[in-house]
Design a protein around this motif. Structure first.
Motif, PDB file in Angstrom:
ATOM      1  N   LEU A 102       0.654  -1.476  -0.345  1.00 24.90           N
ATOM      2  CA  LEU A 102       0.006   0.227  -0.015  1.00 24.90           C
ATOM      3  C   LEU A 102       0.885   1.086   0.309  1.00 24.90           C
ATOM      4  O   LEU A 102       2.199   1.415   0.668  1.00 24.90           O
ATOM      5  N   PRO A 103       0.703   2.337  -0.596  1.00 25.43           N
ATOM      6  CA  PRO A 103       1.133   3.642  -0.402  1.00 25.43           C
ATOM      7  C   PRO A 103       1.034   4.313   0.674  1.00 25.43           C
ATOM      8  O   PRO A 103      -0.031   3.426   1.303  1.00 25.43           O
ATOM      9  N   ALA A 104       1.932   4.873   1.094  1.00 22.66           N
ATOM     10  CA  ALA A 104       1.687   6.237   2.609  1.00 22.66           C
ATOM     11  C   ALA A 104       0.830   6.802   2.407  1.00 22.66           C
ATOM     12  O   ALA A 104       0.564   7.432   1.573  1.00 22.66           O
ATOM     13  N   GLY A 105      -0.429   6.259   3.530  1.00 21.24           N
ATOM     14  CA  GLY A 105      -1.199   7.045   4.068  1.00 21.24           C
ATOM     15  C   GLY A 105      -2.437   6.168   3.529  1.00 21.24           C
ATOM     16  O   GLY A 105      -3.584   7.264   3.971  1.00 21.24           O
ATOM     17  N   VAL A 106      -2.208   5.492   3.062  1.00 20.55           N
ATOM     18  CA  VAL A 106      -3.615   4.479   2.575  1.00 20.55           C
ATOM     19  C   VAL A 106      -3.655   3.353   3.480  1.00 20.55           C
ATOM     20  O   VAL A 106      -2.635   2.650   4.080  1.00 20.55           O
ATOM     21  N   PRO A 107      -4.691   3.445   4.198  1.00 17.26           N
ATOM     22  CA  PRO A 107      -4.311   2.698   5.343  1.00 17.26           C
ATOM     23  C   PRO A 107      -5.638   0.584   4.957  1.00 17.26           C
ATOM     24  O   PRO A 107      -4.984  -0.658   5.689  1.00 17.26           O
ATOM     25  N   GLN A 108      -5.222   0.966   3.873  1.00 18.02           N
ATOM     26  CA  GLN A 108      -6.267  -0.239   3.134  1.00 18.02           C
ATOM     27  C   GLN A 108      -6.772  -0.678   2.238  1.00 18.02           C
ATOM     28  O   GLN A 108      -7.070   0.292   1.496  1.00 18.02           O
ATOM     29  N   LEU A 109      -6.694  -1.515   1.338  1.00 16.34           N
ATOM     30  CA  LEU A 109      -7.456  -1.975   0.441  1.00 16.34           C
ATOM     31  C   LEU A 109      -8.677  -2.339   0.222  1.00 16.34           C
ATOM     32  O   LEU A 109      -9.007  -2.699   0.678  1.00 16.34           O
ATOM     33  N   PRO A 110     -10.071  -1.204  -0.523  1.00 18.05           N
ATOM     34  CA  PRO A 110     -11.089  -1.795  -0.221  1.00 18.05           C
ATOM     35  C   PRO A 110     -11.408  -2.751  -1.110  1.00 18.05           C
ATOM     36  O   PRO A 110     -10.741  -2.645  -2.395  1.00 18.05           O
ATOM     37  N   GLY A 111     -12.101  -3.361  -0.816  1.00 16.91           N
ATOM     38  CA  GLY A 111     -12.929  -4.238  -1.331  1.00 16.91           C
ATOM     39  C   GLY A 111     -13.628  -4.307  -2.487  1.00 16.91           C
ATOM     40  O   GLY A 111     -13.859  -2.618  -2.899  1.00 16.91           O
ATOM     41  N   PRO A 112     -14.897  -4.971  -3.380  1.00 24.22           N
ATOM     42  CA  PRO A 112     -15.689  -4.289  -4.477  1.00 24.22           C
ATOM     43  C   PRO A 112     -17.056  -3.820  -2.843  1.00 24.22           C
ATOM     44  O   PRO A 112     -17.357  -4.037  -2.041  1.00 24.22           O
ATOM     45  N   GLY A 113     -17.351  -2.587  -3.420  1.00 30.47           N
ATOM     46  CA  GLY A 113     -17.476  -1.222  -2.841  1.00 30.47           C
ATOM     47  C   GLY A 113     -18.031  -1.100  -1.830  1.00 30.47           C
ATOM     48  O   GLY A 113     -18.452  -0.525  -1.464  1.00 30.47           O
ATOM     49  N   GLU A 114     -17.106  -0.806  -1.959  1.00 29.80           N
ATOM     50  CA  GLU A 114     -15.635   0.054  -0.793  1.00 29.80           C
ATOM     51  C   GLU A 114     -15.015   1.282  -1.129  1.00 29.80           C
ATOM     52  O   GLU A 114     -14.377   0.498  -2.006  1.00 29.80           O
ATOM     53  N   THR A 115     -14.917   2.131  -0.207  1.00 30.17           N
ATOM     54  CA  THR A 115     -14.203   3.040  -1.007  1.00 30.17           C
ATOM     55  C   THR A 115     -13.597   3.561   0.508  1.00 30.17           C
ATOM     56  O   THR A 115     -13.576   3.853   1.680  1.00 30.17           O
ATOM     57  N   VAL A 116     -12.251   4.188   0.237  1.00 29.17           N
ATOM     58  CA  VAL A 116     -11.456   4.617   1.037  1.00 29.17           C
ATOM     59  C   VAL A 116     -11.388   5.971   1.057  1.00 29.17           C
ATOM     60  O   VAL A 116     -10.445   7.064  -0.709  1.00 29.17           O
ATOM     61  N   VAL A 117     -11.040   7.116   1.231  1.00 22.62           N
ATOM     62  CA  VAL A 117     -10.959   8.364   1.170  1.00 22.62           C
ATOM     63  C   VAL A 117     -10.313   9.267   1.905  1.00 22.62           C
ATOM     64  O   VAL A 117      -9.643   9.133   3.244  1.00 22.62           O
TER      65      VAL A 117
END
Length: 751
Positions: A102-117
């Motif tokens: 994961l890139p710095a600052g990204v807490p997790q990889l979202p699954g289908p239908g999910e989003t990290v904002v």
């Protein structure tokens, strides 16, 4: 006693020398702080872009560096005039989220239908209905930290999908984009311009401070020289005295630079502000700047000793300055002629000839140092010949006797006003040029697709619009070419395939309902002979004739950028003609624009949804940044130049203390002397400002002619340099009366 001890002894016993040293240190501190700030800007933009590399704005797939683990697409979305960076991802079959770094600052990889904002986007999601924004992305499951954002206010969404739901333009990659980011080339150029524009008035401030006791120091050094000191000893004394004040100033500049960086972090650039950590300069470059500026100041001080070293008797006794020759006035026309030739050559040259244009700019700026003193002397001569008031005669005589010294205090503002006038000439014109883009109306939203997927997008978008209770409908608009000749030597026109009724509602062509009577037609800004044109999906593809009976109608287009584009009614296409490139288009109102965008976002599956006003976003953002930087630079340069003029005026009073003391002792009122000093301080500043402003405007016109032969747009902002000159003149004149009263209060015998 060594040179440093002598310098310290002089600073302890001579109050005026101490004041001069303090002001010199302040000037060096300001110059050092500004250069340290401006030098960090390219690195600051690089730090910004480094954090945002994973967002993929500059990503181009060049093949995989390993097994493909991630299906990846990056696009831009908009909400209420704000840009959103949207990154859509999906895991390839057989890949787990644990296998993706994961890139710095990204807490997790979202699954289908999910989003990290990002936090700013999260606040917008909470503040607005899902139909306007939230339904575009999915369920928020995490927040992106500052380490993953270009700037704190950035709107970013990392949205998960299944592989079959990804956009058509997706890439299969081994990991998120990474590497080494590049600095912003525009801000790098502006930082160099800023270093020059602001460093010049800063150094003039240093020079004015150093000359605060110039006559007194010259007499002291000449006396030491006559007492038997060698030229080397005198030079060492001056170097030690200057090094002390300049060194302290450089250290102060280094200490205040974090505060300047903190202030700069609030100045928006490219859509947002900065993190304090962005303004980090390499240690080696920092040390070089902190050492280089004091060295330049010391060299300038040592080079100013030539007269004392060569002829100390001449220095103590004074001398008559040689009058300036009229040929100095030829420097500006000669430089202007060179610039005109360079611009004319650049227009006709395939290579651009930019080097010659830049050389012409350099010569124009340099000519000011030659012409300015002569003009100042000429103004002084006019005062002496025409005016008979005592204050005007005193001011005119001073300007006539020492035009270089009178002009020197205002020299710092010349470069800033020249650059500012040039920028303020170009920016309003560039702003008026901003536009272009697609043929659709400003309120229309569109998403590019192809003939295979456009129908599905239209159906799903219309279903979503009906669900949201909206009356608007999305339609598919094809793209074809009206061509003549045979490939590859074809020529012709681009055309949009849509009904005339849709063209009236959705485009900027200015069509009216009366244009839609009479059956299928080809509409454009000229009446084509359809017997000579055929329809093709691309320039090289197979061309077929339109249906017989298709009429042609010429329509007046309101905007010149639409010229050459035609409207073809779908009924005019021959049977079996398959469209290749199709755009899904939907009308909006101010009230439902974001709802319509959300309705298109789901079927578009991450493809960018655009509109004409969004195409202007980058243009307007960049112009706003340039306007802001220009105003800040002009204000800063004006304050520095005003301080330089004030210090130079005070120095002029101190240098002529004997003269003013004698005039006061003879009964000359202080108000007369103060009026003369105000005229003496203000006139060179006004002459320099107005002259530099006029030349800057003319140069701006010349540079614009390289881009467009049409005339420039005149803006009230062109008066800003004049206001700046008045401000500099007032600052310079503000110290006249206090300085004279100080002279009046001290016994003349002290000299």
């Amino acid at each position: 006693m060594n040179s440093l001890q002598i310098a310290l002894r002089v600073l302890r016993v001579d109050r005026r020398t101490r004041t001069s040293a303090i002001l010199t240190a302040i000037g060096v501190a300001v110059a050092t702080g500004l250069v340290l700030l401006l030098a960090t800007l390219p690195f600051a933009t690089q730090h910004r872009e480094q954090r945002a590399l994973w967002q993929g704005e500059q990503f181009y797939s060049r093949g995989s560096d390993g097994p493909a683990k991630l299906v990846y697409a990056s696009s831009k979305d908009f909400f209420d005039g704000q840009q959103i960076i949207r990154v859509d991802v999906a895991l390839t079959p057989g890949t787990t989220a644990a296998g993706i770094p994961l890139p710095a600052g990204v807490p997790q990889l979202p699954g289908p239908g999910e989003t990290v904002v990002s936090p700013a986007l999260g606040r917008l999601l909470q503040a607005h209905p899902a139909a306007e924004l939230g339904d575009r992305f999915g369920k928020p499951v995490g927040a992106i930290g500052e380490d993953g954002l270009r700037f704190p206010e950035q709107l970013v969404a990392l949205t998960g999908h299944t592989p079959d739901a990804m956009p058509e333009n997706s890439s299969q990659i081994a990991a998120f984009p990474s590497g080494k980011a590049s600095p912003d080339s525009l801000l790098m150029l502006l930082s160099w311009v800023g270093i020059i524009v602001l460093l010049v008035p800063s150094l003039v401030l240093v020079a004015s401070s150093a000359r605060l006791t110039a006559a007194r120091r010259e007499r002291r050094l000449a006396a030491i020289r006559l007492a038997g000191a060698t030229p080397g000893q005198v030079t060492n004394m001056v170097a030690a005295e200057t090094t002390l004040s300049a060194g302290i100033g450089a250290v102060l500049g280094l200490l205040i630079s974090p505060a300047l960086h903190g202030l700069a972090s609030f100045v928006p650039w490219a859509g947002g502000t900065w993190l304090a950590s962005d303004f980090a300069l390499p240690v080696g470059l920092t040390v070089f700047i902190v050492l280089a500026i004091p060295v330049l100041v010391v060299l300038a001080g040592v080079l100013g000793l030539r007269r004392v070293l060569k002829n100390p008797l001449f220095a103590t006794g004074g001398h008559t300055k040689k009058p300036l020759h009229w040929w100095r006035l030829l420097a500006l026309p000669a430089a202007g002629l060179f610039f005109l030739v360079a611009v004319t050559t650049a227009k006709d040259s395939d290579s651009g000839g930019i080097g010659m244009v830049m050389a012409g700019l350099f010569l124009l700026v340099g000519s000011a140092a030659i012409v300015g003193p002569w003009v100042t002397s000429a103004v002084g001569g006019t005062f002496v010949r025409i005016w008979r008031r005592p204050s005007a005669l005193l001011a005119g005589r001073r300007l006539r006797d020492d035009p270089k010294g009178a002009y020197r205090a205002s020299a710092g503002i010349v470069l800033a006003v020249f650059t500012g006038s040039m920028a303020l000439t170009l920016l309003p014109t560039f702003e008026a040029m901003a536009g272009g883009g697609r043929s659709f109306a400003d309120s229309v939203l569109y998403v590019d697709s192809d003939g295979q997927h456009a129908g599905k997008i239209v159906d799903q978008a219309n279903a979503a619009l009906q669900k949201y209770g909206q009356a608007e409908k999305a339609v598919a608009v094809g793209e074809v070419y009206l061509v003549r000749g045979t490939a590859p030597n074809r020529y012709g026109h681009k055309a949009l395939v849509m009904t005339c009724a849709d063209a009236v509602k959705l485009t900027r062509f200015g069509l009216k309902p009366e244009n839609c009577t009479g059956g299928p037609a080809v509409l454009g800004d000229s009446a084509l002979d359809l017997a000579q044109y055929k329809l093709a999906t691309n320039w090289e593809g197979e061309a077929v004739a339109p249906k017989s009976g298709t009429r042609v109608e010429a329509v007046h287009y309101p905007d010149s950028d639409l010229s050459g584009t035609f409207i073809v009614d779908p009924a005019a296409l021959p049977d079996g003609f398959a469209l290749k490139d199709v755009t899904v288009v939907a009308p909006t109102t101010d009230a439902n624009r974001e709802i319509v965008r959300t309705a298109l976002a789901g079927p578009a599956a991450g493809a960018e949804i655009g509109s004409r006003d969004q195409r202007l976003f980058n243009q307007q953002s960049e112009l706003g940044d340039l306007r802001r930087v220009t105003v800040i630079g002009l204000v800063a340069a004006g304050i520095l130049a005003g301080c330089s003029a004030a210090v130079a005026t005070a120095g002029s009073v101190m240098d002529r203390r004997r003269t003013f003391g004698a005039l006061m002792a003879a009964g000359t009122p202080v108000r007369v002397l103060a009026r003369a000093l105000r005229m003496e301080a203000a006139l060179p500043a006004l002459v320099a400002t107005i002259g530099a402003g006029i030349v800057g405007v003319l140069v701006g016109v010349g540079l614009y002619s390289l881009v467009d032969p049409r005339g420039i747009v005149i803006s009230p902002w062109l008066l800003a340099p004049v206001v700046l000159g008045v401000g500099v003149a007032l600052l310079g004149a503000s110290v006249c009366t206090p300085a004279l009263k100080r002279v009046q209060a001290e016994p003349l015998a002290d000299e």
